[in-house]
Design a protein around this motif. Structure first.
Motif, short mmCIF file in Angstrom:
data_model
loop_
_atom_site.label_atom_id
_atom_site.label_comp_id
_atom_site.label_asym_id
_atom_site.label_seq_id
_atom_site.Cartn_x
_atom_site.Cartn_y
_atom_site.Cartn_z
N ARG A 128 -12.09 42.41 -24.50
CA ARG A 128 -11.45 42.66 -25.80
C ARG A 128 -11.88 43.99 -26.39
N ASN A 129 -13.18 44.26 -26.38
CA ASN A 129 -13.69 45.48 -26.98
C ASN A 129 -13.10 46.72 -26.32
N ILE B 198 -15.29 38.99 -24.50
CA ILE B 198 -15.57 39.88 -25.62
C ILE B 198 -15.60 41.33 -25.15
N ALA C 122 -14.97 35.68 -31.51
CA ALA C 122 -15.64 34.82 -30.54
C ALA C 122 -15.31 33.35 -30.74
#
Length: 309
Positions: free
Chosen positions: A146-147, A143, A225
């Motif tokens: 990805r962010n 995550i 997610a």
């Protein structure tokens, strides 16, 4: 607001025909169609209360009283301006369709919209955000990886958040460092991005996406997610929390990154028409607001720095 009584049949039919016109001939987005139809229904319910049962009975006075009632209710000038534009679009369509013989909205006016300058982040603020994201991504959470890629790409390209979450892997040309973006009105454009964003996206594809992918993922570039396509709400939350954590900006949401990207491009000497193409603006006038931002930033810097400002 839910109306207790339905519109008269002929008025309701005109609304549904207008909806089909927007969806078909104009290829408007679902969101835009919903907003237009809601505005038209608001107008026609108001007209019905004044005794109008068919479009030819719709008069300029009714349109003006409709806007006036909303102004008295505290509606913003921006919304009033949009609703007036919707009314003009609706009656113009009705005239072409020969549902009316005279366009009652030709002389309809609404208060001019306010055009506040968009919030823009300083380069140092962007640097702090990206440094934090890089630190988080170094810990290996998919995550976090990805962010970092999401924010790098939003800042590098200035694309809208809806355009970002709609990207598929095949829309990415890593060799040329470009994106194929589907914008408003289903208009496709090609947008370049730089080396830092390329590295962040490559990192996401190498060690992030594969750990979230499921049978629900499909070709989506960015995933949530649970493995399905990342949605706009998730992207907005990511950016909003980062901006809030800065503590020294009132800017909020992914659109702040779009404003910032456009302003930094112009500050760096980019051609206005090139920025228009990158942002996907249909009108150059929309892009020109960023020149005003740059001038305002220049004026503020001058006033702070010059001893006789």
């Amino acid at each position: 607001m839910v109306q207790e009584n339905p519109l008269p049949e002929r008025l309701d039919r005109s609304v549904q025909d207008f909806r089909r016109y927007l969806e078909g001939e104009r290829a408007r987005s679902v969101h835009t169609v919903r907003a237009y139809v809601a505005d038209v229904e608001s107008l026609l319910y108001f007209a019905t209360a004044e005794g109008v049962v068919d479009l030819p009975a719709l008069e300029l006075g009714t349109l003006r009283r409709w806007l006036g009632s909303q102004s008295e209710g505290g509606m913003s000038r921006a919304t009033l301006s949009r609703r007036a534009a919707t009314a003009r679009a609706f009656t113009s369509w009705a005239l072409r369709e020969e549902l009316i013989s005279v366009d009652p909205a030709l002389r309809l006016q609404a208060p001019k919209r306010d055009h506040p300058l968009p919030g823009v982040l300083h380069r140092q603020q962007i640097g702090r955000i990206l440094e934090r994201l890089e630190e988080d991504a170094s810990e290996g959470s998919p995550i976090a990886v990805r962010n970092r890629a999401v924010v790098e790409l939003l800042y590098a390209t200035g694309i809208r958040v809806g355009e970002l979450v709609g990207l598929d892997i095949d829309d990415l040309d890593a060799d040329r460092r470009t994106l194929r973006v589907l914008g408003k009105g289903n208009k496709e454009r090609t947008v370049p991005f730089g080396v830092p964003a390329a590295h962040a996206v490559d990192d996401w594809l190498r060690r992030g996406r594969g750990r979230l992918v499921t049978e629900l993922s499909g070709p989506a570039l960015f995933l949530g997610a649970r493995g399905n396509r990342m949605d706009q709400r998730q992207a907005r939350t990511v950016v909003s929390e980062l901006l809030e954590a800065l503590g020294d900006t009132a800017s909020s949401g992914p659109h702040a990154l779009r404003h910032t990207a456009a302003t930094h491009l112009l500050d760096g000497g980019a051609d206005l028409r090139a920025v228009q193409e990158i942002l996907g603006h249909s009108s150059l006038a929309t892009t020109q607001i960023y020149t005003h931002v740059s001038v305002e930033r220049l004026r503020n810097s001058y006033q702070q720095a010059h001893p006789r400002a």
